[in-house]
Scaffold this motif. Sequence first.
Motif, PDB file in Angstrom:
ATOM      1  N   GLY A 183       0.754  -1.136   0.031  1.00 41.99           N
ATOM      2  CA  GLY A 183      -0.086  -0.307  -0.090  1.00 41.99           C
ATOM      3  C   GLY A 183       0.752   1.049   0.189  1.00 41.99           C
ATOM      4  O   GLY A 183       0.893   2.192   0.394  1.00 41.99           O
ATOM      5  N   GLY A 184       2.059   1.506  -0.043  1.00 44.53           N
ATOM      6  CA  GLY A 184       3.271   2.387  -0.109  1.00 44.53           C
ATOM      7  C   GLY A 184       3.566   2.140   0.845  1.00 44.53           C
ATOM      8  O   GLY A 184       4.561   3.109   0.409  1.00 44.53           O
ATOM      9  N   ASP A 185       3.792   1.399   1.773  1.00 42.73           N
ATOM     10  CA  ASP A 185       4.626   1.573   2.947  1.00 42.73           C
ATOM     11  C   ASP A 185       5.774   0.870   2.800  1.00 42.73           C
ATOM     12  O   ASP A 185       6.280  -0.053   2.037  1.00 42.73           O
ATOM     13  CB  ASP A 185       3.460   1.426   3.939  1.00 42.73           C
ATOM     14  CG  ASP A 185       4.434   1.185   5.258  1.00 42.73           C
ATOM     15  OD1 ASP A 185       5.849   2.068   5.575  1.00 42.73           O
ATOM     16  OD2 ASP A 185       3.804   1.901   6.577  1.00 42.73           O
ATOM     17  N   GLU A 186       6.894   2.376   2.116  1.00 43.02           N
ATOM     18  CA  GLU A 186       7.960   1.012   2.115  1.00 43.02           C
ATOM     19  C   GLU A 186       8.642   0.306   2.818  1.00 43.02           C
ATOM     20  O   GLU A 186       9.971   0.203   3.325  1.00 43.02           O
ATOM     21  CB  GLU A 186       8.889   2.109   0.764  1.00 43.02           C
ATOM     22  CG  GLU A 186       8.045   1.849  -0.418  1.00 43.02           C
ATOM     23  CD  GLU A 186       7.669   0.829  -1.188  1.00 43.02           C
ATOM     24  OE1 GLU A 186       8.789   0.247  -1.058  1.00 43.02           O
ATOM     25  OE2 GLU A 186       7.287   0.823  -2.241  1.00 43.02           O
ATOM     26  N   SER A 187       8.603   0.956   3.854  1.00 43.21           N
ATOM     27  CA  SER A 187       9.434   0.973   5.608  1.00 43.21           C
ATOM     28  C   SER A 187      10.002  -0.404   5.421  1.00 43.21           C
ATOM     29  O   SER A 187       9.413  -1.248   5.233  1.00 43.21           O
ATOM     30  CB  SER A 187       8.852   1.680   6.241  1.00 43.21           C
ATOM     31  OG  SER A 187       7.136   0.636   7.038  1.00 43.21           O
TER      32      SER A 187
END
Length: 154
Positions: A58-62
Motif C-alpha cells: 500500500g505504498g508503505d516502503e518501510s
Amino acid sequence: MFDMQLPWWELAVRAAIVYLVLLAMVRLTGKRTVGQFTPFDLIVVMLLSEGVSGALHGGDESVPAGLIVAATLVLLDVLIAFATSRSRKIDAALQGNPVLVGRDGVIYDEVLKRQRVPRSDLEKALRGADCQLEDMHMAILEADGNINIMKKQP
C-alpha cells in the motif's frame, strides 16, 4: 526507514487478501501451471509478483511494513499446510486430486483438454518412463501437475 505509513493490521489484511486471491487464481488455472512451468508461465508468475506488490504494501516502503507482509504470507502458508495435512477435503479443495488421463494404451484426449494439458506432455511422460503406448496400464495426472505412467505387468 522504520516509520510506517499504514497501521500494521492493514498490511496483514492486504497480504492475506492478495495471498488468498492469488491462491484461488493459481488453483483455477489447473494442475499444469503448478507442476510444469513453461517460459510463458514463468513470465506470468514474475508479472503477478510485480503486479501485486503495490497491493501488498500500500505504498508503505518501510522495513517493518515489509516484514509484516512477509510474516503474514509465511503464516498463511504454514496455516494452509497445517490444514491440508489434517483434512483430506481441504487438501483436495486447495491442491486437487489425481486424474486418470489414460488406461490400457488409450489416451483420454477429452480429459487432457479439460485439464489443459497438451498430449505432448503425456507423450513426454511415456518416453520418460520408457513405456510404449501399448504397454501403458495407466497414466495419471497428479495434483502437482506431474504425469505418472504405470506399465502393464508382463
